[in-house]
Write a protein that holds these residues in place. Structure first.
Motif, PDB file in Angstrom:
ATOM      1  N   MET A   1      30.983  46.160  58.303  1.00 25.84           N
ATOM      2  CA  MET A   1      31.941  45.496  57.431  1.00 25.84           C
ATOM      3  C   MET A   1      32.583  46.533  56.517  1.00 25.84           C
ATOM      4  SD  MET A   1      31.336  42.145  55.133  1.00 25.84           S
ATOM      5  CE  MET A   1      31.037  42.621  53.464  1.00 25.84           C
ATOM      6  N   THR A   2      33.874  46.475  56.369  1.00 24.14           N
ATOM      7  CA  THR A   2      34.560  47.411  55.489  1.00 24.14           C
ATOM      8  C   THR A   2      35.043  46.683  54.253  1.00 24.14           C
ATOM      9  OG1 THR A   2      36.672  47.024  56.568  1.00 24.14           O
ATOM     10  CG2 THR A   2      35.322  48.828  57.441  1.00 24.14           C
ATOM     11  N   GLN A   3      35.112  47.428  53.167  1.00 23.15           N
ATOM     12  CA  GLN A   3      35.635  46.841  51.933  1.00 23.15           C
ATOM     13  C   GLN A   3      37.145  46.994  51.927  1.00 23.15           C
ATOM     14  OE1 GLN A   3      33.740  48.660  48.582  1.00 23.15           O
ATOM     15  NE2 GLN A   3      32.008  47.270  48.713  1.00 23.15           N
ATOM     16  N   SER A   4      37.815  45.977  51.430  1.00 23.75           N
ATOM     17  CA  SER A   4      39.268  46.038  51.367  1.00 23.75           C
ATOM     18  C   SER A   4      39.697  46.804  50.128  1.00 23.75           C
ATOM     19  CB  SER A   4      39.875  44.635  51.359  1.00 23.75           C
ATOM     20  OG  SER A   4      39.444  43.935  50.223  1.00 23.75           O
ATOM     21  N   ASP A   5      40.836  47.411  50.237  1.00 23.26           N
ATOM     22  CA  ASP A   5      41.427  48.137  49.122  1.00 23.26           C
ATOM     23  C   ASP A   5      41.907  47.112  48.097  1.00 23.26           C
ATOM     24  OD1 ASP A   5      43.100  49.521  47.379  1.00 23.26           O
ATOM     25  OD2 ASP A   5      43.913  50.800  48.961  1.00 23.26           O
ATOM     26  N   PRO A   6      41.566  47.289  46.785  1.00 25.98           N
ATOM     27  CA  PRO A   6      42.027  46.326  45.773  1.00 25.98           C
ATOM     28  C   PRO A   6      43.535  46.120  45.782  1.00 25.98           C
ATOM     29  CG  PRO A   6      40.442  47.843  44.817  1.00 25.98           C
ATOM     30  CD  PRO A   6      40.740  48.318  46.222  1.00 25.98           C
ATOM     31  N   ALA A   7      44.281  47.124  46.197  1.00 28.53           N
ATOM     32  CA  ALA A   7      45.738  46.997  46.241  1.00 28.53           C
ATOM     33  C   ALA A   7      46.170  45.985  47.299  1.00 28.53           C
ATOM     34  CB  ALA A   7      46.375  48.349  46.514  1.00 28.53           C
ATOM     35  N   ASP A   8      45.296  45.721  48.294  1.00 25.45           N
ATOM     36  CA  ASP A   8      45.610  44.759  49.354  1.00 25.45           C
ATOM     37  C   ASP A   8      45.314  43.316  48.943  1.00 25.45           C
ATOM     38  OD1 ASP A   8      46.345  46.847  51.010  1.00 25.45           O
ATOM     39  OD2 ASP A   8      44.368  46.982  51.946  1.00 25.45           O
ATOM     40  N   GLN A   9      44.608  43.117  47.843  1.00 25.53           N
ATOM     41  CA  GLN A   9      44.235  41.778  47.418  1.00 25.53           C
ATOM     42  C   GLN A   9      45.413  41.090  46.729  1.00 25.53           C
ATOM     43  OE1 GLN A   9      40.727  42.060  45.040  1.00 25.53           O
ATOM     44  NE2 GLN A   9      39.543  43.020  46.650  1.00 25.53           N
ATOM     45  N   ALA A  10      45.447  39.775  46.858  1.00 21.75           N
ATOM     46  CA  ALA A  10      46.495  38.996  46.201  1.00 21.75           C
ATOM     47  C   ALA A  10      46.337  39.107  44.691  1.00 21.75           C
ATOM     48  CB  ALA A  10      46.397  37.542  46.635  1.00 21.75           C
ATOM     49  N   PRO A  11      47.430  39.080  43.953  1.00 19.63           N
ATOM     50  CA  PRO A  11      47.325  39.158  42.492  1.00 19.63           C
ATOM     51  C   PRO A  11      46.620  37.930  41.929  1.00 19.63           C
ATOM     52  CG  PRO A  11      49.569  38.661  43.149  1.00 19.63           C
ATOM     53  CD  PRO A  11      48.798  38.938  44.410  1.00 19.63           C
ATOM     54  N   LEU A  12      45.924  38.108  40.830  1.00 17.19           N
ATOM     55  CA  LEU A  12      45.261  36.993  40.154  1.00 17.19           C
ATOM     56  C   LEU A  12      46.314  36.222  39.365  1.00 17.19           C
ATOM     57  CD1 LEU A  12      42.055  38.828  38.912  1.00 17.19           C
ATOM     58  CD2 LEU A  12      42.338  37.400  40.946  1.00 17.19           C
ATOM     59  N   ILE A  13      46.308  34.905  39.520  1.00 21.12           N
ATOM     60  CA  ILE A  13      47.321  34.034  38.918  1.00 21.12           C
ATOM     61  C   ILE A  13      46.661  33.112  37.903  1.00 21.12           C
ATOM     62  CG2 ILE A  13      49.065  32.250  39.414  1.00 21.12           C
ATOM     63  CD1 ILE A  13      49.729  35.055  40.533  1.00 21.12           C
ATOM     64  N   CYS A  14      47.375  32.799  36.845  1.00 22.37           N
ATOM     65  CA  CYS A  14      46.908  31.911  35.787  1.00 22.37           C
ATOM     66  C   CYS A  14      46.464  30.562  36.369  1.00 22.37           C
ATOM     67  CB  CYS A  14      48.034  31.698  34.770  1.00 22.37           C
ATOM     68  SG  CYS A  14      47.601  30.613  33.395  1.00 22.37           S
ATOM     69  N   SER A  15      45.347  30.040  35.848  1.00 20.96           N
ATOM     70  CA  SER A  15      44.797  28.755  36.306  1.00 20.96           C
ATOM     71  C   SER A  15      45.483  27.542  35.680  1.00 20.96           C
ATOM     72  CB  SER A  15      43.301  28.677  35.967  1.00 20.96           C
ATOM     73  OG  SER A  15      42.575  29.690  36.612  1.00 20.96           O
ATOM     74  N   SER A  16      46.309  27.753  34.679  1.00 20.78           N
ATOM     75  CA  SER A  16      46.967  26.624  34.018  1.00 20.78           C
ATOM     76  C   SER A  16      47.915  25.936  34.996  1.00 20.78           C
ATOM     77  CB  SER A  16      47.732  27.117  32.789  1.00 20.78           C
ATOM     78  OG  SER A  16      48.204  26.045  32.033  1.00 20.78           O
ATOM     79  N   LYS A  17      47.878  24.602  35.000  1.00 26.18           N
ATOM     80  CA  LYS A  17      48.669  23.818  35.953  1.00 26.18           C
ATOM     81  C   LYS A  17      50.151  24.204  35.910  1.00 26.18           C
ATOM     82  CE  LYS A  17      49.533  19.118  37.427  1.00 26.18           C
ATOM     83  NZ  LYS A  17      49.253  17.701  37.204  1.00 26.18           N
ATOM     84  N   GLY A  18      50.679  24.534  37.077  1.00 25.82           N
ATOM     85  CA  GLY A  18      52.092  24.839  37.215  1.00 25.82           C
ATOM     86  C   GLY A  18      52.483  26.255  36.840  1.00 25.82           C
ATOM     87  N   CYS A  19      51.549  27.054  36.367  1.00 18.76           N
ATOM     88  CA  CYS A  19      51.862  28.427  35.955  1.00 18.76           C
ATOM     89  C   CYS A  19      51.625  29.377  37.127  1.00 18.76           C
ATOM     90  CB  CYS A  19      50.996  28.838  34.762  1.00 18.76           C
ATOM     91  SG  CYS A  19      51.425  30.479  34.101  1.00 18.76           S
ATOM     92  N   ASP A  20      52.569  30.284  37.331  1.00 21.56           N
ATOM     93  CA  ASP A  20      52.382  31.277  38.388  1.00 21.56           C
ATOM     94  C   ASP A  20      52.438  32.699  37.840  1.00 21.56           C
ATOM     95  OD1 ASP A  20      55.075  31.432  37.846  1.00 21.56           O
ATOM     96  OD2 ASP A  20      55.751  31.075  39.901  1.00 21.56           O
ATOM     97  N   ALA A  21      52.191  32.822  36.529  1.00 19.94           N
ATOM     98  CA  ALA A  21      52.202  34.134  35.881  1.00 19.94           C
ATOM     99  C   ALA A  21      50.922  34.904  36.227  1.00 19.94           C
ATOM    100  CB  ALA A  21      52.307  33.967  34.365  1.00 19.94           C
ATOM    101  N   PRO A  22      51.013  36.223  36.223  1.00 18.78           N
ATOM    102  CA  PRO A  22      49.806  37.024  36.473  1.00 18.78           C
ATOM    103  C   PRO A  22      48.751  36.768  35.385  1.00 18.78           C
ATOM    104  CG  PRO A  22      51.787  38.390  36.567  1.00 18.78           C
ATOM    105  CD  PRO A  22      52.204  37.047  36.043  1.00 18.78           C
TER     106      PRO A  22
END
Length: 76
Positions: A1-22
């Protein structure tokens, strides 16, 4: 198993309903009626929504702490 590069991961998005900000904050919480004392659940928050998410959890006695998302352990 290989570890993925953090740059390949999807950005973390705000959990507040309807918000798509980082997400910049990790709001850590625990519901003592259903979680063990050491368990931490995480909501992600942008700068705008961190205060309201923290206040919502605090009113219920669930909020434990807020920390920068950069301090979160790597995803498994």
């Amino acid at each position: 198993m290989t570890q993925s590069d953090p740059a390949d991961q999807a950005p973390l998005i705000c959990s507040s309903k309807g918000c798509d900000a980082p997400a910049k904050h990790a709001v850590l919480w625990n519901n003592p009626k259903i979680h063990t004392p050491d368990r931490r659940k995480t909501w992600l928050a942008c700068d705008e929504h961190e205060p309201s998410l923290r206040q919502f959890l605090s009113a219920r006695g669930f909020w434990k702490e807020t920390q920068p998302v950069s301090d979160l352990p790597p995803a498994r």
